[in-house]
Each structure stands twice: as structure tokens, then as C-alpha cells.
Design an enzyme around this catalytic site. Structure first.
Site, PDB file in Angstrom:
ATOM      1  N   GLY A  78     -42.264  24.817  69.912  1.00 36.90           N
ATOM      2  CA  GLY A  78     -42.922  25.396  68.750  1.00 36.90           C
ATOM      3  C   GLY A  78     -43.624  24.320  67.941  1.00 36.90           C
ATOM      4  O   GLY A  78     -44.060  23.293  68.466  1.00 36.90           O
ATOM      5  N   SER A  79     -43.700  24.545  66.635  1.00 39.62           N
ATOM      6  CA  SER A  79     -44.570  23.711  65.789  1.00 39.62           C
ATOM      7  C   SER A  79     -44.100  22.282  65.581  1.00 39.62           C
ATOM      8  O   SER A  79     -44.878  21.450  65.111  1.00 39.62           O
ATOM      9  CB  SER A  79     -44.763  24.394  64.433  1.00 39.62           C
ATOM     10  OG  SER A  79     -45.469  25.608  64.597  1.00 39.62           O
TER      11      SER A  79
END
Length: 615
Positions: free
Chosen positions: A272-273
Site C-alpha cells: 500500500g501507500s
């Protein structure tokens, strides 16, 4: 003739006496073994993590006591076993029977009770079992030992050759019937204790981390959770935690998936981020973006080939600088950075930062993760990789990479063992920081730190903000992949944070698997946990208060805060005349304030209490 006989006797009894006696004793002796004492496992300050505890083991010589049934019926209640089965074991045709598992590693109370019975032919050998003064703490890293005291998992298994010890032995001299020989003293063979393994782990930090993870598991009803603390300047792992946990002495009662999986090195998932830090670092190093001067418009999505890739904010973030792209964790903005880099450079930086291969930490069970092959790295794969989707990495890979992004660009190998020392205090092996390569420049790294501190002050990581510490970091929220498909409603939320942002000494990563009872965002769930861990770890690491911290802007829903005034030297009347609206609690009967908690200029909420102390 008589003279020859006398000379022969003299030769045998005098000249050859010691040699022949030694050979005879080899035939007569029976050894009662003492268990080998394994080396201790210690933390970085020499605090005991795993030691040894005395655990006697019983041995029986059938030749010295033919009344086997009576012995079995006497011992069975004490050993809590079946008398008939015990009798069959004691009747085995052997010089000496080891009563195991019934009589192995018995308690001291059992040993004392049996000793009082003075059972003929029954002997107590000294044995040891592992002692865990901190109970379940660190269990999934430490592993455990088996029935024979041999390391079967974790550190116990990986460093078995150093930890194992050879036990002492008592030598009993008997005839063929097992009757002790008169005028022959019993012997003793000395074994050797195993070497101690000193870890890089800080035991106090580990306690903080496991407390926070266990609380998160309960609060969010999560499936599992993990955390890592690393010194980004050296690669030393100060904490490595996985929950749920177990007691190493009771591993047989636990699902093998728990003790076989050390999550920070074994688990792989879409990052993810948090992976955007790598794209950001590469973009800054290659000068394809300027954080403050370049602008990007986000309509809420970006089209790549035939794919429409959305931002987490469906309406889009509109016009932004690239610093705001980082603060807002804007997916289309990071796709733009990836496209400016180009597929070859982006792919090269990802591999230079250590992804797609083992970190070489030496921790058992480490995975490599999965990256797209060069042939499969098309425009869509390039775009999704830019914001951390479609690839699979391990937590320790992420920590290694982010450490390089913030420490001046140096990629250090993570390591968990500091030193191995033998029983006499001699160092057998010492481990030092190992620099793999320079990935980005110091100048680029400084800009990464600046951007990530702004994420915590003004962006998606605001829940990790810690007054006076200067925290930087990045959130991560990734949908779980099960059997190749995304699982609806199941997410792994994470946050990676570091402090102080101007000179990082601590890097903390936390991931919570499938949390419930809350909005499933890394900034909501994981960021506050990292903030609390950093705050306590900074105290343990004696990191002083930092200057020039970015102020955290108030947003709707935030708790109202204010700075604590300096009340030292003031009287109660002075303070009342100032018309302060703070909640103040007085301690002592003196006239003037000598000390106060919290200290002046600390950020507190309107519900907090200021404690003042007089003479």
C-alpha cells in the site's frame, strides 16, 4: 620359574597397573548424564531473555533392584503416570533405564519427595529446561527447544551450534550384575556450557511494542499484528514483534502457524501507500519532481492504457504541489512520478532498495516477496507499483528500504545478533553494521525526511504527531489478496514512522491485519500506535526535545489543544490573577511553584491536568 612369575606379577601390578586399571574401569563404568546447559539469550544491555532452570531426570538400574513392580507403584503417583506402563519400562533389559518422559524434567518438589524414599537402584540426574523470565515476550523470534533440549525454531534453532552445551556425567563403577564395586571411587566428567547469544533487541522497547500490539488486537478484533523498531543509522533491530504470541515452554499447545511464522520476516503482502516512499525517493533523486514548485491536478483518477486507476479520495484532490501529493497520499500523483521516472529506472530503484530479495538478516524463515518481472512490467503494472499495489513485500524489506530513504541514502543490512560470547566471557563472534550500497544522495534523503514530517504534521499521518519529538512517516492501507483475488472488506493497515525527523534514530513499522470496529485506514488505526511507541522509545533512547517542529494545524474533529504556560516561580495568587482556564492540581503546602508536569510549552488537550509542586 618362580622368578619369572614374580616378574610377571610385578609387570602387571606395578608397571602396567594404571593402564590396565583404566581399561577395566572403561568396562565397569556406567554414566549418569547431566543435561547440557545451553547458553543464555540476552538483550543488547545484557538483560536475560532466556536462561536455564534446574530440572532433574530419573534413571533406574534394574540389576540393583529386582522388585520392579514395587518401584513402579511407589513412583507412579508422584510422577502422575500409570504404574503398569512404568513397570514395563523399568523392566527393560538394560544396564540403566532413563525414565522418560515420565521422569524427565521433573519438578524440584517431586525430586525431593523421591529422594526421601531412598529407592535402591534409582538415581537422579541433573537436567535443565529453558527459563523464560518474561514469559511470552519475543516468543515468535526466540523459538523454542524440544524434548532433548535442542533448538527447533527461531533464534534457538538458527544459533544451535553456539547455544548447545555438553553435560557433565557421573561415572558409577559396577560389576556385570550392576553391583557397586568396593574400593573404586565414582568418577566425574565435566561438560561445557553453551555460548550466550546477545541480541540487538532492547527488552524495554519490546515490552512497549508488544503491549501496544496486544491492545490493538483486542480493540480492533484483528487477526494478527506485527511491529519492527530499527536504528536506521546501523540496521540494528531493536524490537521485532508478532501477535498472537505463545509461551515457548508450551509450544505443543499452539497452532504451528503461530510458532512457525515470525511475521516481520515471513509475512508478504501488498504494502500500500508506505511503498510510496520509495517512488518519492527515486523521483527526488532523479529530479523529475520539485516538491514545492511543481504542481499536479488530481481529478480523482488516472487513465493508464485501458485501466482507470482511482485515488482513495473519489472526488480528487484538485490542484496540488508534489509536497501536497505526498501529504494527501494521492495515488494519481504517484503514478505521475512513476511515469516521469520511466519503467526501467523505477524498477531499478525498487531493486536497489532491496525488494525482491532477502535482506540477509539471518532470521529464520525470511521470505523474498514478489515483484513483477521485467517482461510483465507494463504501463499498468508500472502505475500500480508506483503507489504500492500489485507487488508483495515483507515488513523487514520495507523497514530496510525506508531506513535508507531517510538516513542519508545508505542501505544497511538489518541484523538481530550483536555478539556471541562463550561461558568464559570470550567473544566468539561480533556483528557490526554492514553497508550494502548508497541508494540515493544525502540531499535527496533530506527532502524525503522533510516531506514525511509534513505528512505527520499536515497530512494523512497526523495521528502519529508527537509534540517535541518531530515525527515523520507514511500511512498504508492495502486490500488483502487471498488465492490471487482481493478479499472484500479485508485490509492490512500500516504506518511507518521515524524520529527525530531531522536526525532519525528510531524507525517504527506497525501493521494490523484485518482490523474491525473502526474505519480501516492506516492513518486511523496504525498511526496512533506508532506515535505512542515512538514517544516511549524516545524516552528509553534518551532522545532530547527537538526544536523547529512543524506545528500541527487544527482540523475539524481534532481535540482542542494548547501550550502549557511556564508556572515555575509563581504563587497561587499570581496564577489566579492570570485568569488561566487550565485544570491545575496543586501538590505541597509551599507558596511558590517549584516544578510542574507537563513541562512548559508542552502541547496538551483542554481536558488534561497541569500538576504543580510547591515546597
Amino acid at each position: 620359574m618362580i622368578g619369572a612369575v614374580v616378574l610377571k606379577f610385578f609387570h602387571v601390578q606395578v608397571i602396567k597397573h594404571e593402564l590396565l586399571k583404566e581399561r577395566a574401569e572403561e568396562n565397569w563404568d556406567i554414566e549418569i548424564p547431566f543435561g547440557g546447559m545451553r547458553g543464555d539469550i540476552l538483550d543488547r544491555s545484557g538483560e536475560l531473555i532466556v536462561g536455564n532452570k534446574l530440572a532433574p531426570t530419573l534413571y533406574f538400574m534394574p540389576a540393583q533392584n529386582r522388585d520392579v513392580k514395587s518401584v513402579a507403584h511407589t513412583l507412579a503417583p508422584i510422577l502422575k503416570t500409570d504404574a503398569k506402563k512404568l513397570s514395563e519400562k523399568l523392566a527393560e533389559k538394560a544396564y540403566m533405564v532413563k525414565i522418560a518422559p515420565e521422569g524427565k524434567n521433573i519438578t524440584q518438589a517431586q525430586a525431593d519427595e523421591i529422594t526421601k524414599l531412598q529407592i535402591k537402584g534409582l538415581y537422579t540426574g541433573v537436567d535443565f529446561i529453558r527459563h523464560y523470565p518474561n514469559k511470552e515476550l519475543l516468543s515468535r523470534l526466540l523459538g523454542f527447544t524440544g524434548y532433548d533440549g535442542q533448538g527447533l525454531a527461531g533464534i534457538e534453532y538458527a544459533y544451535e551450534s553456539f547455544l548447545e552445551g555438553s553435560g557433565d556425567r557421573i561415572q558409577l563403577y559396577t560389576d556385570a550384575k550392576g553391583i557397586p564395586l568396593p574400593h573404586v571411587d565414582d568418577g566425574f566428567k565435566t561438560g561445557s556450557q553453551g555460548a550466550s547469544v546477545e541480541l540487538t533487541i532492547d527488552l524495554e522497547m519490546q515490552k512497549v511494542v508488544e503491549r501496544e500490539l496486544l491492545q490493538a488486537m483486542e480493540k480492533f478484533e484483528a487477526e494478527q499484528a506485527l511491529a519492527i523498531i530499527m536504528n536506521p543509522k546501523t540496521g540494528e533491530l531493536l524490537s521485532l514483534a508478532s501477535v498472537p504470541t505463545f509461551h515457548p515452554a508450551e509450544y505443543q499447545d499452539v497452532n504451528p502457524d503461530i510458532y512457525n511464522r515470525n511475521l516481520p520476516v515471513w509475512m508478504t503482502f501488498e504494502p500500500g501507500s508506505t511503498f510510496k516512499i520509495i517512488t518519492l525517493a527515486a523521483g527526488i533523486e532523479e529530479q523529475v519532481i520539485d516538491l514545492h514548485k511543481d504542481n499536479f491536478h488530481d481529478p480523482g483518477y488516472v487513465k493508464v492504457a485501458n485501466a482507470r486507476l482511482r485515488c482513495w479520495k473519489r472526488s480528487g484532490h484538485g490542484q496540488q504541489t508534489f509536497l501536497e501529493v505526498v501529504e494527501n497520499s494521492c495515488n494519481p500523483g504517484f503514478v505521475e512520478i512513476g511515469q516521469r521516472l520511466g519503467s526501467e529506472k523505477l524498477n531499478a530503484y525498487i531493486r536497489d532498495f532491496g525488494f525482491g530479495q532477502s535482506t540477509g538478516s539471518g532470521i529464520a524463515g525470511e521470505s523474498k516477496g514478489i515483484l513483477f518481472s521485467k517482461e510483465a512490467f507494463g504501463p499498468v503494472e508500472q502505475a500500480t507499483t508506483s503507489f504500492g499495489q500489485g507487488i508483495s513485500v515483507t515488513p523487514i524489506q520495507q523497514v530496510q528500504a525506508v531506513a535508507a530513504a531517510i538516513n542519508g541514502g545508505k542501505l544497511y543490512k538489518p541484523y538481530i545478533v550483536k555478539e556471541i560470547v562463550d561461558a568464559k566471557g570470550k567473544s566468539l563472534k561480533t556483528f557490526k553494521p554492514e553497508l550494502k550500497k548508497q541508494v540515493i544522495s544525502e540531499e535527496a534523503s533530506a527532502q524525503v525526511r522533510e516531506a514525511l514530517e509534513s505528512v505527520v504534521a499536515n497530512g494523512s499521518g497526523r495521528n502519529a504527531y508527537t509534540d517535541g519529538l518531530r515525527v515523520g512517516g507514511k500511512t498504508g492501507t492495502a486490500q488483502k489478496v487471498v488465492d490471487g483475488t482481493y478479499k472484500d472488506g479485508e485490509y492490512i493497515v500500516s504506518f511507518i514512522g521515524f524520529a527525530p525527523a531531522d536526525d532519525p534514530e528510531l524507525l517504527v513499522y506497525v501493521a494490523i491485519d484485518s482490523p474491525r470496529n473502526s474505519v480501516q485506514f492506516g492513518g486511523v488505526i496504525a498511526a496512533p500506535i506508532v506515535g505512542r511507541i515512538l514517544e516511549e522509545a524516545a524516552i528509553l533512547n534518551k532522545i532530547p526535545k527537538r526544536e523547529n517542529q512543524l506545528e500541527k494545524d487544527y482540523r475539524w474533529g481534532d481535540a482542542l489543544t494548547h501550550r502549557v504556560p511556564d508556572l515555575i516561580g509563581m504563587t497561587k495568587m499570581n496564577i489566579q490573577n492570570q485568569l488561566y482556564t487550565y485544570r491545575i492540581e496543586w501538590h505541597g503546602t509551599g507558596e511558590k511553584v517549584k516544578t510542574q508536569m507537563p513541562r512548559a510549552d508542552t502541547l496538551i488537550t483542554i481536558d488534561d491536568i497541569i500538576h504543580v509542586y510547591t515546597d
